[in-house]
Design a protein around this motif. Structure first.
Motif, mmCIF file in Angstrom:
data_model
loop_
_atom_site.group_PDB
_atom_site.id
_atom_site.type_symbol
_atom_site.label_atom_id
_atom_site.label_comp_id
_atom_site.label_asym_id
_atom_site.label_seq_id
_atom_site.Cartn_x
_atom_site.Cartn_y
_atom_site.Cartn_z
ATOM 1 N N ALA A 277 0.832 -1.207 0.000
ATOM 2 C CA ALA A 277 0.000 0.000 0.000
ATOM 3 C C ALA A 277 0.866 1.257 0.000
ATOM 4 O O ALA A 277 0.591 2.236 -0.708
ATOM 5 C CB ALA A 277 -0.927 -0.005 1.217
ATOM 6 N N VAL A 278 1.953 1.233 0.793
ATOM 7 C CA VAL A 278 2.892 2.362 0.822
ATOM 8 C C VAL A 278 3.531 2.556 -0.550
ATOM 9 O O VAL A 278 3.644 3.673 -1.057
ATOM 10 C CB VAL A 278 3.975 2.146 1.898
ATOM 11 C CG1 VAL A 278 5.077 3.191 1.766
ATOM 12 C CG2 VAL A 278 3.369 2.209 3.283
ATOM 13 N N ASP A 279 3.948 1.428 -1.152
ATOM 14 C CA ASP A 279 4.589 1.511 -2.476
ATOM 15 C C ASP A 279 3.638 2.098 -3.501
ATOM 16 O O ASP A 279 4.024 2.954 -4.309
ATOM 17 C CB ASP A 279 5.043 0.115 -2.927
ATOM 18 C CG ASP A 279 6.185 -0.420 -2.075
ATOM 19 O OD1 ASP A 279 6.814 0.383 -1.364
ATOM 20 O OD2 ASP A 279 6.429 -1.633 -2.122
ATOM 21 N N ASN A 280 2.389 1.637 -3.499
ATOM 22 C CA ASN A 280 1.411 2.124 -4.470
ATOM 23 C C ASN A 280 1.133 3.605 -4.278
ATOM 24 O O ASN A 280 1.018 4.361 -5.244
ATOM 25 C CB ASN A 280 0.099 1.336 -4.350
ATOM 26 C CG ASN A 280 0.251 -0.093 -4.835
ATOM 27 O OD1 ASN A 280 1.083 -0.379 -5.690
ATOM 28 N ND2 ASN A 280 -0.546 -0.990 -4.284
ATOM 29 N N PHE A 281 1.037 4.028 -3.022
ATOM 30 C CA PHE A 281 0.795 5.442 -2.739
ATOM 31 C C PHE A 281 1.997 6.293 -3.158
ATOM 32 O O PHE A 281 1.854 7.350 -3.759
ATOM 33 C CB PHE A 281 0.509 5.643 -1.251
ATOM 34 C CG PHE A 281 0.412 7.095 -0.854
ATOM 35 C CD1 PHE A 281 -0.735 7.824 -1.116
ATOM 36 C CD2 PHE A 281 1.488 7.741 -0.251
ATOM 37 C CE1 PHE A 281 -0.820 9.165 -0.770
ATOM 38 C CE2 PHE A 281 1.409 9.074 0.100
ATOM 39 C CZ PHE A 281 0.259 9.792 -0.164
ATOM 40 N N ASP A 282 3.204 5.790 -2.859
ATOM 41 C CA ASP A 282 4.414 6.557 -3.120
ATOM 42 C C ASP A 282 4.635 6.777 -4.612
ATOM 43 O O ASP A 282 5.220 7.779 -5.018
ATOM 44 C CB ASP A 282 5.623 5.819 -2.528
ATOM 45 C CG ASP A 282 6.805 6.745 -2.313
ATOM 46 O OD1 ASP A 282 6.566 7.894 -1.902
ATOM 47 O OD2 ASP A 282 7.945 6.323 -2.566
ATOM 48 N N ARG A 283 4.154 5.843 -5.457
ATOM 49 C CA ARG A 283 4.351 5.982 -6.901
ATOM 50 C C ARG A 283 3.496 7.093 -7.484
ATOM 51 O O ARG A 283 3.830 7.675 -8.510
ATOM 52 C CB ARG A 283 4.032 4.653 -7.603
ATOM 53 C CG ARG A 283 5.168 3.645 -7.558
ATOM 54 C CD ARG A 283 4.923 2.524 -8.535
ATOM 55 N NE ARG A 283 3.735 1.758 -8.210
ATOM 56 C CZ ARG A 283 3.726 0.742 -7.347
ATOM 57 N NH1 ARG A 283 4.834 0.398 -6.726
ATOM 58 N NH2 ARG A 283 2.618 0.063 -7.101
ATOM 59 N N PRO A 286 2.591 13.217 -4.933
ATOM 60 C CA PRO A 286 3.544 14.275 -5.335
ATOM 61 C C PRO A 286 4.873 14.095 -4.619
ATOM 62 O O PRO A 286 4.913 13.724 -3.446
ATOM 63 C CB PRO A 286 2.846 15.564 -4.874
ATOM 64 C CG PRO A 286 1.405 15.202 -4.758
ATOM 65 C CD PRO A 286 1.361 13.760 -4.340
ATOM 66 N N LYS A 287 5.968 14.317 -5.340
ATOM 67 C CA LYS A 287 7.295 14.141 -4.761
ATOM 68 C C LYS A 287 7.675 15.340 -3.900
ATOM 69 O O LYS A 287 7.327 16.477 -4.205
ATOM 70 C CB LYS A 287 8.339 13.945 -5.868
ATOM 71 C CG LYS A 287 8.035 12.767 -6.782
ATOM 72 C CD LYS A 287 7.919 11.470 -6.004
ATOM 73 C CE LYS A 287 7.545 10.292 -6.899
ATOM 74 N NZ LYS A 287 7.262 9.076 -6.135
#
Length: 342
Positions: A277-283, A286-287
């Motif tokens: 879930a973290v990975d999907n959100f991080d992709r 906004p950076k």
């Protein structure tokens, strides 16, 4: 010689042609083999002067650097079969090495980055005849090394620099069409792939090749750029590609599941769902600003050592090594890492 300024002013009204015995002295070094320095026996030398249309782009225009990068990608891909057979192409003082989106030809970039000549697996290939001429199709599944983890997508980035000039994301849903071995189309063909374009298609290479005699059936344009099969031909290709494309898609997801299962067993990652879930959100989030999370390496190492101590892990021991490495990699690549400790 043609001078557009002289044509515009009326000074030049004709094209001049002059027969010469050798290449012009100023450009002879360009018309010789880069290694042996032997002059080419034949060829075409075109010299452009007073270039005033290539600029650095301004606010909305395409910069010269971007144009050169796009041209390099196009040449490497479009002429890949010729380069594979020995054709030498140089652009801006650099040799252009081939890029095969199907990963079936020997790619020097792959060898340089991975230390070995990784090749794709051919899922299926075949041909059928149209007016006595063969239409060949081929479906490949890219090497496991470039599609090991769900979510990475073959993109370049921190820890994934190996993918930078392999252009894997470009593959999504695109069909490579070759006419007489030169690529004239690399894009999505509407209503050709089963159930439309799938996100895993970046790891699948699809190539269709045909001779010039079938230009009419592929609606090839006069400039020999662009092609789209007529409706009956499209249906024939769609039927041929359906099974291998479906198989390739299933294999990509099956392999992801296998890798995730092995990692969970090796690392004891009891929070895989949360990490995904973290990975999907991080992709998609906004950076942050550059340098915002610039913790110094010494502090990072000290924190991880304390964490290993709390977890009772000794990174030097074989039994603990895999989990310690996973924690460090997860810390480097994720916004949040969850582990259990006493």
């Amino acid at each position: 010689m043609l001078d557009l300024d002289d044509v515009k002013s009326g000074k030049q009204r004709d094209l001049s042609i002059e027969e010469v015995a050798a290449w012009p002295a100023d450009f002879a070094h360009l018309m010789a083999h880069p290694e042996t320095k032997e002059p080419f026996n034949h060829g075409t030398l075109v010299v452009w002067r007073k270039i005033d249309r290539l600029r650095f782009g301004g606010h909305y225009g395409t910069g010269l650097k971007e144009r050169m990068q796009d041209l390099t990608k196009f040449i490497a891909r479009a002429y890949r079969r010729f380069i594979d057979k020995g054709l030498y192409i140089e652009l801006d003082d650099r040799e252009i090495t081939l890029h095969d989106p199907l990963f079936l030809l020997s790619n020097p970039r792959v060898v340089k980055k991975f230390g070995e000549d990784l090749r794709a697996k051919i899922v299926d290939e075949g041909h059928f005849t149209v007016d006595g001429h063969s239409v060949n199709w081929r479906v490949s599944l890219l090497p496991e090394e470039v599609r090991r983890k769900r979510g990475e997508g073959g993109r370049a980035g921190k820890g994934r620099e190996d993918f930078e000039d392999l252009y894997i994301p470009d593959n999504v849903g695109r069909i490579s069409m070759l006419r007489n071995d030169r690529e004239i189309y690399y894009d999505v063909v509407p209503r050709l792939l089963p159930n439309g374009v799938d996100k895993v298609d970046r790891f699948i290479g699809i190539e269709i090749s045909f001779p010039a005699e079938l230009d009419e059936y592929f609606q090839v344009r006069n400039v020999k750029r662009g092609a789209e099969p007529v409706s009956k031909l499209r249906e024939e290709l769609k039927k041929a590609l359906k099974k291998p494309v479906d198989e390739a898609r299933k294999e990509v997801r099956r392999y992801w599941g296998e890798v995730e299962q092995k990692e969970a067993l090796a690392t004891g990652d009891a929070h895989m769902g949360a990490h995904e879930a973290v990975d999907n959100f991080d992709r998609t989030a906004p950076k942050g600003q550059a340098g915002f999370d610039g913790t110094d390496q010494a502090t990072v190492d000290e924190t991880l050592q304390q964490l290993f101590q709390d977890l009772g892990l000794d990174p030097g021991k074989e039994d603990d090594k895999a989990k310690a490495e996973w924690i460090r990699e997860s810390f480097d690549s994720r916004a949040l890492t969850v582990v259990d400790a006493a």
